[in-house]
Design a protein around this motif. Structure first.
Motif, PDB file in Angstrom:
ATOM      1  N   ASN A 112       0.893  -1.255  -0.063  1.00  0.00           N
ATOM      2  CA  ASN A 112      -0.107   0.013  -0.079  1.00  0.00           C
ATOM      3  C   ASN A 112       0.880   1.190   0.004  1.00  0.00           C
ATOM      4  O   ASN A 112       0.563   2.110   0.802  1.00  0.00           O
ATOM      5  N   GLY A 113       1.931   1.251  -0.751  1.00  0.00           N
ATOM      6  CA  GLY A 113       2.596   2.614  -1.050  1.00  0.00           C
ATOM      7  C   GLY A 113       3.861   2.698   0.033  1.00  0.00           C
ATOM      8  O   GLY A 113       4.515   3.824   0.005  1.00  0.00           O
ATOM      9  N   ASP A 147      -9.354  10.248   8.804  1.00  0.00           N
ATOM     10  CA  ASP A 147      -9.058  10.303   7.465  1.00  0.00           C
ATOM     11  C   ASP A 147      -8.141  11.271   6.915  1.00  0.00           C
ATOM     12  O   ASP A 147      -7.421  11.015   6.160  1.00  0.00           O
ATOM     13  N   LEU A 148      -7.907  12.372   7.931  1.00  0.00           N
ATOM     14  CA  LEU A 148      -7.189  13.396   7.246  1.00  0.00           C
ATOM     15  C   LEU A 148      -5.783  12.980   7.866  1.00  0.00           C
ATOM     16  O   LEU A 148      -4.581  13.396   7.287  1.00  0.00           O
ATOM     17  N   VAL A 165      -4.441  10.262   8.089  1.00  0.00           N
ATOM     18  CA  VAL A 165      -3.867   9.313   6.976  1.00  0.00           C
ATOM     19  C   VAL A 165      -3.112  10.040   6.058  1.00  0.00           C
ATOM     20  O   VAL A 165      -2.196   9.631   5.472  1.00  0.00           O
ATOM     21  N   TYR A 214       1.837  11.863   3.583  1.00  0.00           N
ATOM     22  CA  TYR A 214       2.185  12.345   2.227  1.00  0.00           C
ATOM     23  C   TYR A 214       2.517  14.039   2.257  1.00  0.00           C
ATOM     24  O   TYR A 214       3.154  14.439   1.357  1.00  0.00           O
ATOM     25  N   ILE A 215       1.514  14.577   3.177  1.00  0.00           N
ATOM     26  CA  ILE A 215       1.828  15.841   3.185  1.00  0.00           C
ATOM     27  C   ILE A 215       2.963  16.449   3.646  1.00  0.00           C
ATOM     28  O   ILE A 215       3.779  17.302   3.091  1.00  0.00           O
TER      29      ILE A 215
END
Lengths: 293, 360
Positions: free
Chosen positions: A211-212, A259-260, A262, A266-267
């Protein structure tokens, strides 16, 4: 909120950081030798799959672990042959390895277990407390890799292959051999990281279970300035973001939507890469060959 | 001279792509044999599922549309010298935005609503392509890492929005999707009793436009120049930063259009799942040699593989083999580059042995 900062959170962070450390160390060695490795994702997936398949076939989880690592090294060998001997575009080749890993594992899951989503359950590796024995192994590997890279003749030669391939060749270093060894090591370590996901943390394989994480590990290498300790710090940062998110999910009244959370790694990576790219650059010879054809 | 005469280099590239596909299909056959299935039966089923009968051909074209547009996005970024691994994120962002606009029910007639929804999808993808282009131009941040991060960010962000923000957006948390697109915003169906929608026409027109832009406009010349040599193009007065930023934004727009076609034409809503087309698009671009007209053909080829894949089930081969074959195709293309370089390698070896003789 009191139930948020617990020992649970700490072990959770260590658990999610572990596969990132393995893959990041592999990616680090590979990139230090001058070979770009976006195949880490696929190599982890191959390791995760064949660790389960190997355990299923042999009935022995340690044999499964070795089979997983060996198969990831075969995947890495493809990357090496195409990137080094064939002088292919290393990003294109890495993309191919990732696609093959996705397709092959999905195909074999159906062929072996007849189910589309994942494997049967197998044994998992022994645990220390609540954590897999691979967790301390990952952390212990950081100083080992740092020592090899910076304090041994072979490590310094490896770096020369990445920094200045032409000079390395002039100095009589067999750059092809060093790069092959580096790419194969990255396969071994990424395979170990993948195996940790399937038979270390869990006891089965699911489709695309990495998953990345291979890509996140690569980001950790860059964010950590291509140094083992830097990569460890970056991996811990990503692990902490994921751990906090999972913990936040199970803590009633946690203020930020899970959800944010997660999306945090990436940010963080985007911002960090943008900010640090000028002060930290990779090996000068990354992606280049010793001689032009 | 005959104007229709095709350059030998073009023939070589076409031949190379065909050979790569053939090698990959052969490798796929080996995997099938190893798993105890009959490759002949499986490929027969694949062919039937992709090309035999009206419905099969329609399905192949349905799958081809987003792959052609995604392949064009990859080709355009590659021509500018950037490796766009972010097509997946650009595509789902476009699909999501188009799905939102289509579900809002703005009370417009179809002749206005469809172009508006398509354009907003393209705009969504453009923003997602602009970010890595801009970061590359301003800070040098490597596009491979930034686009991968933006892929995941798009996936997580859209999942969050469809699950949690039904208070302000037309989304349906129980479906993990946007609400249904209203009829006026739907792409027309081209062939009765099939799923074939306008998307394939949009894709082919986009390819022709991109071909014109790349090879017959100043901007296209600039894109190809910066892709070939950043230094030389700067010497020629071309602004590298602006060119790569615009090229990436436009590539994102093409990918966004692909996603919009899926939402407005195929599914009638945007599902918050990743179709994986972003990675196939890379293969489409490579097989099409990053040439817009080549991408049309390779897009249809990969569309056929995807449309016919499930039919292989009848020969006991799971459709996942298609993904494997796609990987093989990329490897084969990369290996062929070696063959193309053979003359150069040979002359280098000749020089070396001549030098050794001179030394002795």
């Amino acid at each position: 909120m009191e139930d948020f900062f617990t020992l649970d959170l700490l072990t959770r962070i260590l658990r999610v950081t572990t596969p990132l450390i393995f893959a990041a160390l592999g990616g680090l060695i590979c990139e230090r030798s001058g070979v770009i490795n976006i195949a880490l994702e696929g190599l982890m997936l191959i390791g995760a799959f064949f660790a389960v398949a190997g355990t299923y076939w042999t009935g022995n989880v340690f044999a499964g672990l070795l089979i997983g690592m060996a198969c990831a090294m075969v995947g890495a060998l493809i990357h090496a042959v195409w990137s080094i001997t064939f002088r292919g575009d290393q990003i294109v080749v890495g993309t191919a390895v990732n696609l093959i890993a996705l397709g092959l594992t999905a195909f074999l899951v159906k062929a072996i277990w007849g189910a589309a989503g994942g494997s049967d359950r197998v044994h998992s590796l022994p645990k220390v407390g609540s954590m897999s024995i691979l967790v301390p192994v990952a952390f212990a590997l950081v100083p080992v890799v740092a020592f090899i890279l910076f304090r041994t003749k072979q490590g310094l030669r490896l770096q020369a292959c990445g920094e200045h391939p032409q000079a390395a060749v002039s100095a009589g270093i067999d750059i092809t051999r060093y790069r092959y060894l580096a790419v194969l090591s990255s396969g071994l370590l990424a395979g170990l990281g993948g195996a940790y996901l399937s038979i270390g943390n869990l006891n089965y394989f699911t489709l695309d279970m990495t998953n990345g994480r291979g890509f996140i590990a690569l980001a950790a290498v860059i964010l950590g300035g291509w140094s083992p300790w830097g990569a460890l710090a970056a991996a811990l940062l990503f692990g902490a973001a994921e751990g906090v998110q999972v913990q936040g999910q199970s803590t009633p009244g946690f203020p930020i939507s899970s959800d944010l959370m997660v999306a945090m790694p990436y940010i963080v990576t985007l911002i960090a890469i943008t900010l640090f790219v000028k002060t930290r650059s990779g090996p000068a010879g990354l992606g280049t060959h010793a001689t032009t054809s | 001279m005959n104007r229709l005469q095709i350059k030998s280099s073009t023939l070589l590239s076409i031949g190379g792509s065909v050979a790569a596909v053939a090698v990959a299909l052969l490798l796929g056959a080996l995997v099938m044999s190893a798993s105890g299935a009959s490759p002949v039966e499986a490929y027969q089923a694949l062919w039937d599922g992709a090309f035999v009968g009206r419905r099969s051909i329609a399905e192949t074209l349905v799958y081809s549309a987003p792959l052609i547009l995604g392949g064009l996005a990859f080709a355009l970024s590659s021509r500018a010298g950037l490796f766009n691994i972010g097509i997946e994120g650009q595509l789902i962002t476009g699909g999501f935005v188009a799905g939102l606009v289509g579900a809002w029910d703005l009370g417009l007639p179809g002749s206005v609503y469809v172009p508006l929804a398509l354009a907003s999808g393209a705009l969504g993808g453009m923003v997602w392509g602009f970010i890595p282009g801009f970061l590359k131009a301003k800070t040098g941040a490597h596009e491979v890492i930034t686009t991968i991060m933006l892929n995941y960010l798009a996936m997580r962000g859209i999942t969050y929005l469809v699950l949690r923000r039904d208070d302000v957006l037309p989304v349906d948390p129980s479906f993990i999707a946007t609400q249904k697109v209203v009829d006026a915003a739907k792409l027309p169906i081209l062939l009765d009793r099939t799923r074939l929608h306008l998307g394939i026409i949009i894709a082919i027109v986009a390819a022709l436009v991109l071909w014109y832009v790349l090879f017959h406009t100043r901007f296209g010349y600039n894109v190809r120049a910066v892709g070939l040599s950043k230094g030389a193009s700067a010497y020629g007065g071309i602004k590298w930063g602006a060119t790569v930023t615009i090229a990436m934004a436009l590539a994102g727009g093409l990918a966004g259009l692909a996603g919009a076609g899926e939402s407005l034409g195929l599914h009638g809503r945007h599902w918050a799942t990743a179709p994986g087309y972003g990675f196939t698009a890379i293969a489409v671009g490579l097989v099409g040699r990053n040439h817009p007209l080549g991408v049309i053909f390779s897009g249809i080829l990969f569309g056929a593989l995807n449309a016919g894949g499930p039919s292989m089930q009848s020969a006991d081969v799971s459709k996942e083999i298609v993904q494997l074959i796609q990987g093989f195709i990329i490897l084969a293309i990369a290996a062929l580059e070696v063959v193309n370089r053979l003359p150069a390698i040979r002359s280098r070896l000749a020089r070396r042995s001549a030098a050794q003789k001179a030394g002795a």
